[in-house]
Design an enzyme around this catalytic site. Structure first.
Site, PDB file in Angstrom:
ATOM      1  N   LYS A 106       0.872  -1.175   0.000  1.00  0.00           N
ATOM      2  CA  LYS A 106       0.000   0.000   0.000  1.00  0.00           C
ATOM      3  C   LYS A 106       0.907   1.222   0.000  1.00  0.00           C
ATOM      4  O   LYS A 106       1.427   1.631   1.022  1.00  0.00           O
ATOM      5  CB  LYS A 106      -0.884  -0.016   1.253  1.00  0.00           C
ATOM      6  CG  LYS A 106      -2.236   0.643   1.091  1.00  0.00           C
ATOM      7  CD  LYS A 106      -2.188   2.126   0.799  1.00  0.00           C
ATOM      8  CE  LYS A 106      -1.909   2.968   1.999  1.00  0.00           C
ATOM      9  NZ  LYS A 106      -1.743   4.395   1.655  1.00  0.00           N
TER      10      LYS A 106
ATOM     11  N   GLU B 295      10.802  16.621  14.024  1.00  0.00           N
ATOM     12  CA  GLU B 295      11.232  16.239  12.676  1.00  0.00           C
ATOM     13  C   GLU B 295      10.695  17.274  11.689  1.00  0.00           C
ATOM     14  O   GLU B 295       9.513  17.577  11.674  1.00  0.00           O
ATOM     15  CB  GLU B 295      10.692  14.865  12.306  1.00  0.00           C
ATOM     16  CG  GLU B 295      11.176  14.443  10.930  1.00  0.00           C
ATOM     17  CD  GLU B 295      10.793  13.011  10.573  1.00  0.00           C
ATOM     18  OE1 GLU B 295      11.663  12.279  10.104  1.00  0.00           O
ATOM     19  OE2 GLU B 295       9.624  12.640  10.769  1.00  0.00           O
TER      20      GLU B 295
ATOM     21  N   GLU C 158       9.735   1.615  10.606  1.00  0.00           N
ATOM     22  CA  GLU C 158      10.807   2.601  10.455  1.00  0.00           C
ATOM     23  C   GLU C 158      10.142   3.960  10.433  1.00  0.00           C
ATOM     24  O   GLU C 158       9.342   4.251   9.545  1.00  0.00           O
ATOM     25  CB  GLU C 158      11.585   2.346   9.167  1.00  0.00           C
ATOM     26  CG  GLU C 158      12.939   3.022   9.195  1.00  0.00           C
ATOM     27  CD  GLU C 158      13.131   3.990   8.072  1.00  0.00           C
ATOM     28  OE1 GLU C 158      13.463   3.558   6.960  1.00  0.00           O
ATOM     29  OE2 GLU C 158      12.945   5.203   8.311  1.00  0.00           O
TER      30      GLU C 158
ATOM     31  N   CYS D  88      14.387  10.033   5.522  1.00  0.00           N
ATOM     32  CA  CYS D  88      14.272   9.735   6.952  1.00  0.00           C
ATOM     33  C   CYS D  88      15.613   9.940   7.643  1.00  0.00           C
ATOM     34  O   CYS D  88      15.652  10.372   8.783  1.00  0.00           O
ATOM     35  CB  CYS D  88      13.714   8.336   7.177  1.00  0.00           C
ATOM     36  SG  CYS D  88      14.528   7.091   6.183  1.00  0.00           S
TER      37      CYS D  88
HETATM   38  P1  ADP Z   1       2.609  11.252   6.092  1.00  0.00           P
HETATM   39  O1  ADP Z   1       1.673  11.852   7.095  1.00  0.00           O
HETATM   40  O2  ADP Z   1       3.946  11.828   6.228  1.00  0.00           O
HETATM   41  O3  ADP Z   1       2.042  11.210   4.710  1.00  0.00           O
HETATM   42  P2  ADP Z   1       2.092   8.717   7.273  1.00  0.00           P
HETATM   43  O4  ADP Z   1       3.036   8.139   8.227  1.00  0.00           O
HETATM   44  O5  ADP Z   1       0.803   9.222   7.820  1.00  0.00           O
HETATM   45  O6  ADP Z   1       2.879   9.771   6.456  1.00  0.00           O
HETATM   46  O7  ADP Z   1       1.731   7.682   6.128  1.00  0.00           O
HETATM   47  C1  ADP Z   1       2.590   6.697   5.645  1.00  0.00           C
HETATM   48  C2  ADP Z   1       1.732   5.619   5.039  1.00  0.00           C
HETATM   49  O8  ADP Z   1       0.839   5.105   6.013  1.00  0.00           O
HETATM   50  C3  ADP Z   1       0.863   6.054   3.882  1.00  0.00           C
HETATM   51  O9  ADP Z   1       0.859   5.016   2.917  1.00  0.00           O
HETATM   52  C4  ADP Z   1      -0.492   6.226   4.517  1.00  0.00           C
HETATM   53  O10 ADP Z   1      -1.564   6.078   3.620  1.00  0.00           O
HETATM   54  C5  ADP Z   1      -0.486   5.094   5.514  1.00  0.00           C
HETATM   55  N1  ADP Z   1      -1.390   5.274   6.644  1.00  0.00           N
HETATM   56  C6  ADP Z   1      -1.752   6.425   7.254  1.00  0.00           C
HETATM   57  N2  ADP Z   1      -2.561   6.180   8.304  1.00  0.00           N
HETATM   58  C7  ADP Z   1      -2.724   4.840   8.381  1.00  0.00           C
HETATM   59  C8  ADP Z   1      -3.433   3.954   9.249  1.00  0.00           C
HETATM   60  N3  ADP Z   1      -4.148   4.408  10.263  1.00  0.00           N
HETATM   61  N4  ADP Z   1      -3.357   2.629   9.001  1.00  0.00           N
HETATM   62  C9  ADP Z   1      -2.619   2.151   7.994  1.00  0.00           C
HETATM   63  N5  ADP Z   1      -1.931   2.920   7.139  1.00  0.00           N
HETATM   64  C10 ADP Z   1      -1.966   4.252   7.327  1.00  0.00           C
END
Ligand code: ADP
Length: 538
Positions: free
Chosen positions: A188, A390, A259, A293
């Site tokens: 995903k 960050e 990570e 990162c």
């Molecule tokens: P950012 O906010 O910097 O875009 P995130 O850490 O929120 O990064 O997102 C990283 C990944 O996790 C993306 O693929 C996002 O769609 C997914 N994601 C965000 N929230 C959830 C969740 N609650 N469960 C599973 N995947 C998630």
């Protein structure tokens, strides 16, 4: 505030009939528009996949995974190396896609497929060795009557959830080792940059590989559905989301590895090659607009070289060319991945300036898309968000320190612990300092190199992660359940000595033997204890 309640006393209307077009729109899957953040142009659309879509994909993966596991690491190697050829043959197209959805410079976009190619070769070729059964030496002479085996059996379906900063390389980091381990993989990618991951899926289909790799597109809900269905979850992203992932995995009792964020310090010592440090830290802080990162996010410089370092760093950062590339390389720095990032960077700079920091270069939006100018900040301290949170953007806050001890103390004053760099003319001193830092990786007189060394583990300490990726054999073994197998080496009798019914002399013999094998000195033959045991068992 919106108010959807009817006004008091209003006559109730019959619900309006929906047109056919409205009904069709409601039934159609939601679509995510992908934009080039440098230009704002829509560069593609992907479906927002539902939990049912994800569950169906995982069911399909489960059908094909046993065969993928059964062909063994050498069978899988053939397919993985075919994908490697495909990545090489399609590099320019892939880089176009990476560039279109990130607004990165051309050179940065070419790094994604190159990195993926390198990693793929490593795990495709080495997996057979890494997954071979282990036969550890027995810990005690008593265990020498058995052949001991540790076998590695893949989790059937590994879910990989990735962020937007390296839309092809990020998936590659974990998808390839998991496939090499014999797992099927559901990926995903970030909803901000899903197109490059779809290129990877296109490659997998075009080489005719078994359908054990699938990409599902969507946002948080789609990611949550991956966790609902996978047997192992590998996540890369923010610490806040990582925490939610960990909770969701714990609910299902599935293992996970995370990570997460970082706030990597660089320590520049007075004996360093200041020119190299100023070039290396400019690169380490500004590569990919700081959206790495393990980018350098704060710098501590020993007083004697502070002025020289700051002048050189500022000159290097000022010299960076910022803009949107075509297929030709004209810029070192492009746009930020999305507007949210730009807002965070601006806030960190503004808060620092309001608290007395000085901007030596940059400090504001670059004037196109989401781009923010490469920025050097001085007169900063640990009360400021630019030093403690960050940023994930093109800022380099620099602090003067009295000595090595202060540098180490401040470097460790963080909730994060992903990686760090130390710049010194004395390599032994560098290693000594590295061991004092709370960081999963330390590069001496260099940046990022640990990321190009797949034989090393890459993992964060503290709020920067749980577990690690790579580290040679561990990189594929983490996607496997370990199975311990014992096989008799000697002919077996009807009964083992210690099986039922219990007899005191046999028990005493067993206790004495275990004690003799495991303990030290006279305690090995601790007669009073044996006699007491005899008394207790009367
Ligand atoms: P950012 O906010 O910097 O875009 P995130 O850490 O929120 O990064 O997102 C990283 C990944 O996790 C993306 O693929 C996002 O769609 C997914 N994601 C965000 N929230 C959830 C969740 N609650 N469960 C599973 N995947 C998630």
């Amino acid at each position: 505030m919106t108010n959807t309640e009817p006004a008091p006393g209003a006559a109730k209307k019959a619900p309006a009939r929906k047109t056919t077009a409205q009904q069709a729109a409601e039934q159609a899957p939601a679509v995510i528009e992908v934009r080039n953040p440098g230009t704002g142009a829509v560069v593609g659309t992907v479906p927002e996949m539902s939990a049912d879509d994800v569950a169906a994909k995982v069911r399909e993966l489960r059908l094909f995974q046993p065969e993928w596991e059964a062909i063994g690491p050498n069978g899988r190697k053939e397919w993985l190396l075919k994908l490697q050829d495909w990545l090489i043959d399609n590099t320019d197209t892939i880089a176009d896609v990476v560039q279109s959805e990130t607004g990165k410079p051309r050179v940065d976009s070419l790094i994604d497929p190159a990195f993926a190619t390198d990693l793929l070769g490593y795990y495709a070729r080495r997996a057979a060795k890494f997954l071979a059964d282990d036969h550890p030496s027995p810990h005690s002479p008593l265990a020498r009557v058995k052949k001991l085996t540790t076998a590695y059996k893949p989790y059937p379906v590994v879910g990989v959830i990735t962020p937007w900063n390296f839309p092809l390389a990020m998936p590659a980091l974990d998808v390839f080792p998991a496939l090499a381990a014999g797992a099927a993989v559901i990926l995903k990618p970030s909803e901000v940059t899903p197109l490059s991951a779809l290129e990877m899926a296109r490659g997998w289909a075009e080489i005719g590989a078994p359908p054990v790799f699938a990409v599902v597109t969507g946002a948080a809900a789609t990611g949550a559905a991956v966790i609902e269905n996978a047997d192992y979850v590998q996540f890369t992203g923010s610490t806040a989301t990582g925490r939610k992932i960990a909770v969701a995995c714990a609910e299902r009792m599935v293992p996970y590895s995370l990570e997460l964020g970082g706030k990597d310090p660089a320590i520049v010592l007075a004996d360093a090659d200041v020119d190299r440090a100023a070039h290396g830290i400019a690169f380490g802080g500004m590569f990919n607009s700081g959206q790495v990162c393990i980018s350098v996010e704060r710098v501590y410089v020993e007083a004697p070289v502070y002025d020289e370092f700051v002048a050189k760093l500022t000159a290097n950062v000022k010299a960076l060319r910022q803009g949107i590339d075509g297929r030709e390389s004209k810029h070192e720095v492009g746009a930020l991945a999305n507007e949210n990032q730009t807002t965070i960077v601006q806030r960190h700079v503004d808060e620092a300036v309001a608290a007395g920091a000085k901007v030596l270069t940059g400090g504001k939006r670059a004037g196109f898309g989401t781009a923010f100018e490469p920025t050097v900040l001085v007169d900063v301290d640990h009360t400021m968000s630019c030093v403690t949170e960050e940023t994930f953007g093109p800022t380099l806050p620099v602090m003067k320190v009295a000595d090595e001890a202060e540098a180490v103390r401040l470097a460790n004053d963080s909730i994060y612990g992903l990686s760090a760099t130390v710049w010194t003319g004395d390599k032994e001193r560098g290693e000594r300092i590295a061991r004092q830092l709370n960081a999963g990786a330390v590069n001496i007189n260099d940046v990022f190199v640990n990321l190009f060394s797949f034989a090393l583990p890459m993992g964060g300490w503290g709020q920067s992660g749980v577990g690690a990726r790579w580290g040679g054999a561990n990189g594929v073994r983490k996607y496997c359940r370990q199975q311990a197998i014992t096989t008799p080496l000697l002919p077996t009798q009807e009964k083992e000595l210690f099986w039922f019914p219990y007899k005191m002399p046999k028990l005493l013999f067993a206790v004495a033997a275990m004690r003799a094998a495991g303990a030290r000195g006279l305690r090995r033959i601790d007669l009073p204890a044996v006699l007491k045991l005899k008394g207790d068992n009367k």
